[in-house]
Design an enzyme around this catalytic site. Structure first.
Site, PDB file in Angstrom:
ATOM      1  CG  ASP A 194      -2.181   0.808   1.083  1.00  0.00           C
ATOM      2  OD1 ASP A 194      -3.278   0.268   1.248  1.00  0.00           O
ATOM      3  OD2 ASP A 194      -2.068   2.016   0.775  1.00  0.00           O
ATOM      4  CG  ASP A 221       1.722   5.360  -6.903  1.00  0.00           C
ATOM      5  OD1 ASP A 221       1.884   6.585  -6.965  1.00  0.00           O
ATOM      6  OD2 ASP A 221       0.759   4.783  -7.473  1.00  0.00           O
ATOM      7  CG  PHE A 222      -2.302   0.501  -6.811  1.00  0.00           C
ATOM      8  CD1 PHE A 222      -2.762   0.083  -5.564  1.00  0.00           C
ATOM      9  CD2 PHE A 222      -3.017   1.466  -7.488  1.00  0.00           C
ATOM     10  CE1 PHE A 222      -3.927   0.614  -5.011  1.00  0.00           C
ATOM     11  CE2 PHE A 222      -4.184   2.004  -6.944  1.00  0.00           C
ATOM     12  CZ  PHE A 222      -4.641   1.562  -5.712  1.00  0.00           C
ATOM     13  CG  HIS A 240     -15.205   0.022  -4.771  1.00  0.00           C
ATOM     14  ND1 HIS A 240     -16.238   0.119  -3.884  1.00  0.00           N
ATOM     15  CD2 HIS A 240     -14.077   0.314  -4.066  1.00  0.00           C
ATOM     16  CE1 HIS A 240     -15.766   0.490  -2.702  1.00  0.00           C
ATOM     17  NE2 HIS A 240     -14.477   0.613  -2.776  1.00  0.00           N
TER      18      HIS A 240
HETATM   19  C1  LIG Z   1     -10.921   1.414   0.044  1.00  0.00           C
HETATM   20  S1  LIG Z   1      -9.350   1.064   0.709  1.00  0.00           S
HETATM   21  C2  LIG Z   1      -9.344  -0.703   0.779  1.00  0.00           C
HETATM   22  C3  LIG Z   1      -8.477  -1.224   1.887  1.00  0.00           C
HETATM   23  C4  LIG Z   1      -8.490  -2.777   2.030  1.00  0.00           C
HETATM   24  N1  LIG Z   1      -7.989  -3.432   0.819  1.00  0.00           N
HETATM   25  C5  LIG Z   1      -9.875  -3.259   2.359  1.00  0.00           C
HETATM   26  O1  LIG Z   1     -10.525  -3.882   1.505  1.00  0.00           O
HETATM   27  O2  LIG Z   1     -10.340  -3.055   3.487  1.00  0.00           O
HETATM   28  C6  LIG Z   1      -8.286   1.470  -0.620  1.00  0.00           C
HETATM   29  C7  LIG Z   1      -6.798   1.304  -0.309  1.00  0.00           C
HETATM   30  O3  LIG Z   1      -6.067   1.650  -1.496  1.00  0.00           O
HETATM   31  C8  LIG Z   1      -4.868   2.310  -1.107  1.00  0.00           C
HETATM   32  N2  LIG Z   1      -4.376   3.109  -2.244  1.00  0.00           N
HETATM   33  C9  LIG Z   1      -4.986   4.164  -2.839  1.00  0.00           C
HETATM   34  N3  LIG Z   1      -4.240   4.625  -3.874  1.00  0.00           N
HETATM   35  C10 LIG Z   1      -3.118   3.837  -3.921  1.00  0.00           C
HETATM   36  C11 LIG Z   1      -1.959   3.784  -4.775  1.00  0.00           C
HETATM   37  N4  LIG Z   1      -1.824   4.638  -5.802  1.00  0.00           N
HETATM   38  N5  LIG Z   1      -1.020   2.848  -4.531  1.00  0.00           N
HETATM   39  C12 LIG Z   1      -1.159   1.969  -3.488  1.00  0.00           C
HETATM   40  N6  LIG Z   1      -2.240   1.945  -2.641  1.00  0.00           N
HETATM   41  C13 LIG Z   1      -3.201   2.870  -2.871  1.00  0.00           C
HETATM   42  C14 LIG Z   1      -5.307   3.169   0.055  1.00  0.00           C
HETATM   43  O4  LIG Z   1      -4.200   3.528   0.836  1.00  0.00           O
HETATM   44  C15 LIG Z   1      -6.285   2.230   0.792  1.00  0.00           C
HETATM   45  O5  LIG Z   1      -5.631   1.472   1.785  1.00  0.00           O
END
Ligand SMILES: C[S@@+](CC[C@H](N)C(=O)[O-])C[C@H]1O[C@@H](n2cnc3c(N)ncnc32)[C@H](O)[C@@H]1O
Length: 331
Positions: A194, A221-222, A240
Site C-alpha cells: 500500500d 504506488d500501484f 471500485h
Molecule cells: C478502500 S481502501 C481498501 C483497503 C483494504 N484493501 C480493504 O478492503 O479493506 C483502498 C486502499 O487503497 C490504497 N491506495 C490508494 N491509492 C493507492 C496507490 N496509488 N497505490 C497503493 N495503494 C493505494 C489506500 O491507501 C487504501 O488502503
C-alpha cells in the site's frame, strides 16, 4: 416510510457510537443518569436517547423507571465496544463524520457527476486528503478493517489455497487480509502492499498479530509500480475506487504478476448480474460517486468481461458474507 426515515435510526446509532456509549457500557450496567453524566449529555437526552436504542435492539434495560440499568446487547458488546477485539465501529465512525454529511448532497452528485466530499472544492485527491492528517488516516484504516474483517475471514476459510504458496495483497491498508489468510493457511506467505503511510501502520498491526514471520508489508504506488509477483493477487475494495480505464490498468498489472494457473481476486460488494438484488452493492457504487465521481462498483459479468479481455481464462464469484463476494479470475 421506513426507508425514507431511515436516517433517524441511522443517526441515533452513529451518534451513540461516536459518543462512545457502547464502550462506556463495556465496563458494566449503568442507570440513565450515570450514562448521561459519563457521556456529558443534557438532561433532555435521558431517557429518550437510551430508550430509543433499547427499542432499536442495540441496548438492553433490566427494569422500568429511573433506577433501571442499561447494558450492551451481546452483539453491541462484541462489535461496538472499542475495547473489543472484534470492534467494527470504525467504518460507522467514518460514516458519522464524513459519509452522512456528504450524502446530504447526493442530488448534486447525481446532477453533476462530481464528488461531494473533502475534494468537492478542488484540491487534493481523496487518499492524499485523508492521509494529510494522522488522525484521519488512522480513522480511515480502522474503517476499512471494520467493514472488511468479516469478508476477509470468510475468504481465508472458503478459498482453496492448496495449489498456491504466495499472495500479494494490493492496497492492503492495515494488512488484515494477509494476516487472516496466513493464520488460516499455514503454508501461505503473504505481502501486503500500500502507500507508504499505510504500510507503516500495517507493519505494526502484522507484528501485533504475531505473523511477521510469514507476512510482510511493503510500500507501493500501484499506478507507478509493478505488482510484486505471487501465485495469488488480491485487491479488497480497490477496483471500485477507480474509473474503467484505471480498473483495466490494475487488472493488467495483476495478470502480469501471476504465473500460469495463478488467481486474481477482487473482494467487493459484487452487484448481481441482473442489478436487481444487491442494494448495498448498488449504494456502495453511489458512495463511490460521492467520494470519487467517476468510480463505480460492478457485477460478476463486468468482471468476467474485463478479465477475459486482459487474457484470463475463466472467472467465478464466491459469496463471502452479507453483500460481499470474491470475484476470482484464473490465468
Ligand atoms: C478502500 S481502501 C481498501 C483497503 C483494504 N484493501 C480493504 O478492503 O479493506 C483502498 C486502499 O487503497 C490504497 N491506495 C490508494 N491509492 C493507492 C496507490 N496509488 N497505490 C497503493 N495503494 C493505494 C489506500 O491507501 C487504501 O488502503
Amino acid at each position: 416510510m421506513e426507508v425514507g426515515m431511515a436516517f433517524w435510526p441511522a443517526r441515533t446509532l452513529l451518534t451513540a457510537i461516536k459518543l462512545g456509549l457502547f464502550t462506556e457500557l463495556g465496563s458494566g450496567k449503568k442507570t440513565g443518569k450515570e450514562l448521561q453524566n459519563a457521556l456529558g449529555l443534557h438532561d433532555r437526552s435521558n431517557p429518550d436517547f437510551f430508550d430509543t436504542l433499547v427499542a432499536l435492539k442495540f441496548l438492553e434495560r433490566d427494569d422500568e423507571g429511573e433506577s433501571s440499568k442499561y447494558s450492551n446487547t451481546p452483539e453491541t458488546a462484541i462489535f461496538l465496544d472499542r475495547n473489543s477485539p472484534s470492534f467494527v465501529g470504525g467504518f460507522l465512525e467514518m460514516a458519522h463524520d464524513r459519509l452522512y454529511p456528504f450524502w446530504g448532497d447526493l442530488h448534486e452528485a447525481l446532477r453533476t457527476g462530481k464528488p461531494q466530499n473533502e475534494t468537492k472544492h478542488g484540491g487534493a485527491g481523496v487518499f492524499e486528503e485523508l492521509y494529510s492528517k494522522p488522525e484521519r488516516l488512522e480513522q480511515f484504516m480502522d474503517a476499512m478493517a471494520g467493514i472488511s474483517a468479516g469478508n476477509f475471514q470468510a475468504f481465508a476459510e472458503k478459498f482453496d489455497f492448496s495449489p498456491y504458496k504466495t499472495l500479494t495483497d494490493v492496497g492492503g491498508a492495515t494488512g488484515l487480509l494477509s494476516t487472516l489468510v496466513a493464520k488460516a493457511n499455514p503454508h501461505m506467505t503473504c505481502t501486503s502492499t500500500d502507500l507508504p503511510q499505510a504500510t507503516e501502520i500495517a507493519i505494526h498491526k502484522i507484528a501485533a498479530a504475531g505473523v511477521a514471520d510469514r507476512v510482510k508489508a511493503e510500500p507501493i504506488d500501484f499506478f507507478r509500480d509493478e505488482i510484486k509477483p505471487a501465485d495469488v493477487v488480491t485487491m479488497g475494495m480497490i477496483l471500485h475506487d477507480w474509473n474503467l480505464e484505471k480498473k483495466m490498468i490494475l487488472i493488467r498489472k495483476a495478470y502480469d504478476a501471476l504465473p500460469e494457473g495463478g488467481a486474481f481476486v477482487a473482494i467487493e460488494n459484487i452487484i448481481d448480474d441482473a442489478r436487481r438484488e444487491n442494494a448495498f452493492g448498488l449504494m456502495m457504487s453511489l458512495n463511490m460517486l460521492i467520494e470519487f465521481g467517476e468510480a463505480f462498483d460492478f457485477t460478476g459479468a463486468d468482471f468476467d468481461r474485463w478479465c477475459r479481455e486482459v487474457g484470463f481464462k475463466r472467472t467465478e464469484v464466491i459469496h463471502l458474507a452479507g453483500p460481499a463476494s470474491a470475484a476470482v479470475a484464473y490465468k
